[in-house]
Design a protein around this motif. Structure first.
Motif, PDB file in Angstrom:
ATOM      1  N   ILE B  50       0.832  -1.200   0.000  1.00 54.58           N
ATOM      2  CA  ILE B  50       0.000   0.000   0.000  1.00 54.58           C
ATOM      3  C   ILE B  50       0.865   1.246   0.000  1.00 54.58           C
ATOM      4  N   GLY B  51       0.308   2.330  -0.491  1.00 49.14           N
ATOM      5  CA  GLY B  51       1.041   3.602  -0.502  1.00 49.14           C
ATOM      6  C   GLY B  51       2.233   3.541  -1.431  1.00 49.14           C
ATOM      7  N   GLN B  52       3.331   4.127  -0.985  1.00 52.09           N
ATOM      8  CA  GLN B  52       4.525   4.131  -1.822  1.00 52.09           C
ATOM      9  C   GLN B  52       5.410   2.960  -1.481  1.00 52.09           C
ATOM     10  N   VAL B  53       6.087   2.429  -2.484  1.00 50.17           N
ATOM     11  CA  VAL B  53       7.070   1.386  -2.233  1.00 50.17           C
ATOM     12  C   VAL B  53       8.358   2.106  -1.831  1.00 50.17           C
ATOM     13  N   GLU B  54       8.739   1.908  -0.560  1.00 48.87           N
ATOM     14  CA  GLU B  54       9.881   2.644  -0.032  1.00 48.87           C
ATOM     15  C   GLU B  54      11.157   1.821  -0.162  1.00 48.87           C
ATOM     16  N   GLY B  55      12.179   2.422  -0.685  1.00 45.85           N
ATOM     17  CA  GLY B  55      13.424   1.707  -0.912  1.00 45.85           C
ATOM     18  C   GLY B  55      14.581   2.239  -0.110  1.00 45.85           C
ATOM     19  N   HIS B  56      15.602   2.698  -0.808  1.00 45.57           N
ATOM     20  CA  HIS B  56      16.835   3.104  -0.144  1.00 45.57           C
ATOM     21  C   HIS B  56      16.686   4.385   0.668  1.00 45.57           C
ATOM     22  N   ILE B  57      15.752   5.222   0.271  1.00 45.72           N
ATOM     23  CA  ILE B  57      15.604   6.497   0.981  1.00 45.72           C
ATOM     24  C   ILE B  57      14.336   6.482   1.810  1.00 45.72           C
ATOM     25  N   LEU B  59      11.221   7.852   3.474  1.00 45.40           N
ATOM     26  CA  LEU B  59      10.340   8.969   3.160  1.00 45.40           C
ATOM     27  C   LEU B  59       9.850   9.623   4.444  1.00 45.40           C
ATOM     28  N   PRO B  60       9.469  10.910   4.367  1.00 48.83           N
ATOM     29  CA  PRO B  60       8.937  11.572   5.568  1.00 48.83           C
ATOM     30  C   PRO B  60       7.742  10.801   6.124  1.00 48.83           C
ATOM     31  N   PRO B  61       7.570  10.818   7.448  1.00 47.28           N
ATOM     32  CA  PRO B  61       6.578   9.934   8.080  1.00 47.28           C
ATOM     33  C   PRO B  61       5.134  10.171   7.671  1.00 47.28           C
ATOM     34  N   GLN B  62       4.812  11.340   7.097  1.00 44.70           N
ATOM     35  CA  GLN B  62       3.399  11.526   6.711  1.00 44.70           C
ATOM     36  C   GLN B  62       3.034  10.728   5.463  1.00 44.70           C
ATOM     37  N   ASN B  63       4.063  10.170   4.780  1.00 42.19           N
ATOM     38  CA  ASN B  63       3.786   9.326   3.624  1.00 42.19           C
ATOM     39  C   ASN B  63       3.379   7.939   4.086  1.00 42.19           C
ATOM     40  N   LYS B  64       2.388   7.375   3.423  1.00 45.44           N
ATOM     41  CA  LYS B  64       2.029   5.994   3.708  1.00 45.44           C
ATOM     42  C   LYS B  64       2.913   5.119   2.818  1.00 45.44           C
ATOM     43  N   THR B  65       3.713   4.287   3.445  1.00 45.64           N
ATOM     44  CA  THR B  65       4.663   3.521   2.637  1.00 45.64           C
ATOM     45  C   THR B  65       4.642   2.039   2.988  1.00 45.64           C
TER      46      THR B  65
END
Lengths: 68, 247
Positions: B50-57, B59-65
């Motif tokens: 769900i949300g963004q697929v978070e990788g090496h960086i 993301l700011p906590p307001q992002n759903k990742t």
């Protein structure tokens, strides 16, 4: 101040970073959970990360419950 | 003695009464309900992206990742656990890190257990290879998948090598999708580089039935169809296992 913009409110007034600093990812009972420290110093469950669909029906892992 | 015992019992009862309502109140505050139904252990596990697929960086906590470092161990656990017979991947993602997405896709593709994916809402950008990485893929009629060229944020060095690097990365995504779905490479590239479909970008926004038409996704359907399919795969796998034993 009156704003007329297609941007969302959070884009103009970003949420303060410190709101999220007391949120952390821990392992609880073998399951990865996100917890938030509340004002009483207790850890409150925010999100459960599990692949077992039954875990989401388990009373213990209801979002908002206090970890003991 | 009797009196003391009786007192103790009363004390206990009192305590139970006290703890009872407060935990009840807590439950109501937490979920707005008091009880959730209990069911037997499930042999099908669910992985939601769900949300963004978070990788090496980070993301700011307001992002759903969806953090891939959380999912990869879960996939290993699924592979190892003999009680788990199948996995359903739920997708509602806007895309994200190419390498994290490809890592997830390759992990799902190389699982020995039957896998079925459902694209709900959106499975954009790097969500496309994740959706096709399963044995069988479904898309709900209202879901969309945006196919567009890979792009880079942050510091970019203005040399031809940068372009080549990006081109190779894109090639990896295209190869994966072509290998794991029924879409032709030419068709996928056409969709990826199409002009005039997206307002400020090149690419195509493919909706449910169109994704099936292009061969990107196997079938239009939701939870019911996915459950039928995975159970079919599970019985098939069990049948094969029995045959091996006989031999």
């Amino acid at each position: 101040m009156i704003l007329y913009t297609p941007l969302s409110e959070s884009d103009i007034f970003p949420t303060a970073e410190n709101v999220y600093t007391n949120r952390q990812c821990v392992t609880y009972d073998g399951r990865t959970v996100f917890v938030e420290k509340n004002s009483n110093g207790e850890y409150q469950l925010v999100q459960l990360l599990s692949t077992d669909p039954q875990d989401y029906l388990n009373d213990k892992y209801i979002p908002g419950s206090i970890l003991s | 003695m009797m009196n003391k015992d009786a007192e103790k019992k009363e004390d206990q009862e009192e305590q139970e009464e006290q703890s009872g309502p407060s935990s009840l109140v807590q439950k109501i505050q937490a979920l707005g309900q008091t009880n959730v139904p209990q069911a037997p252990d499930s042999n099908v596990h669910v992985l939601s992206i769900i949300g963004q697929v978070e990788g090496h960086i980070q993301l700011p906590p307001q992002n759903k990742t969806t953090k891939y470092e959380h999912l990869l161990p879960q996939l290993i656990a699924i592979e190892q656990n003999p009680k788990i017979e199948g996995v359903i991947i739920l997708l509602n993602t806007v895309g994200g890190d190419v390498e994290a997405g490809l890592a997830l896709s390759e992990m799902i593709a190389s699982l020995s257990k039957p896998t079925v994916s459902i694209v709900l809402g959106g499975g954009h950008s790097i969500g496309v290879p994740i959706a096709v990485s399963t044995d069988y893929s479904f898309i709900v009629p209202t879901a969309t998948m945006t196919i567009h060229p890979v792009r880079l944020t942050g510091l970019v060095i203005g040399v031809p090598q940068t372009f080549e690097y990006l081109d190779k990365m894109q090639e990896r995504v295209i190869n994966f999708v072509v290998k794991h779905s029924n879409i032709q490479e030419e068709k996928f590239k056409d969709l990826m580089f199409a002009k005039g479909n997206l307002t400020r970008d090149i690419g195509t926004n493919v909706i449910g039935t169109d994704a099936v038409e292009y061969g990107l996704i196997d079938e239009v359907g939701g939870v019911k169809e996915a459950m039928v399919k995975i159970n079919e795969f599970i019985t098939q796998a069990k049948g094969n296992g029995e045959q091996e034993v006989i031999q």
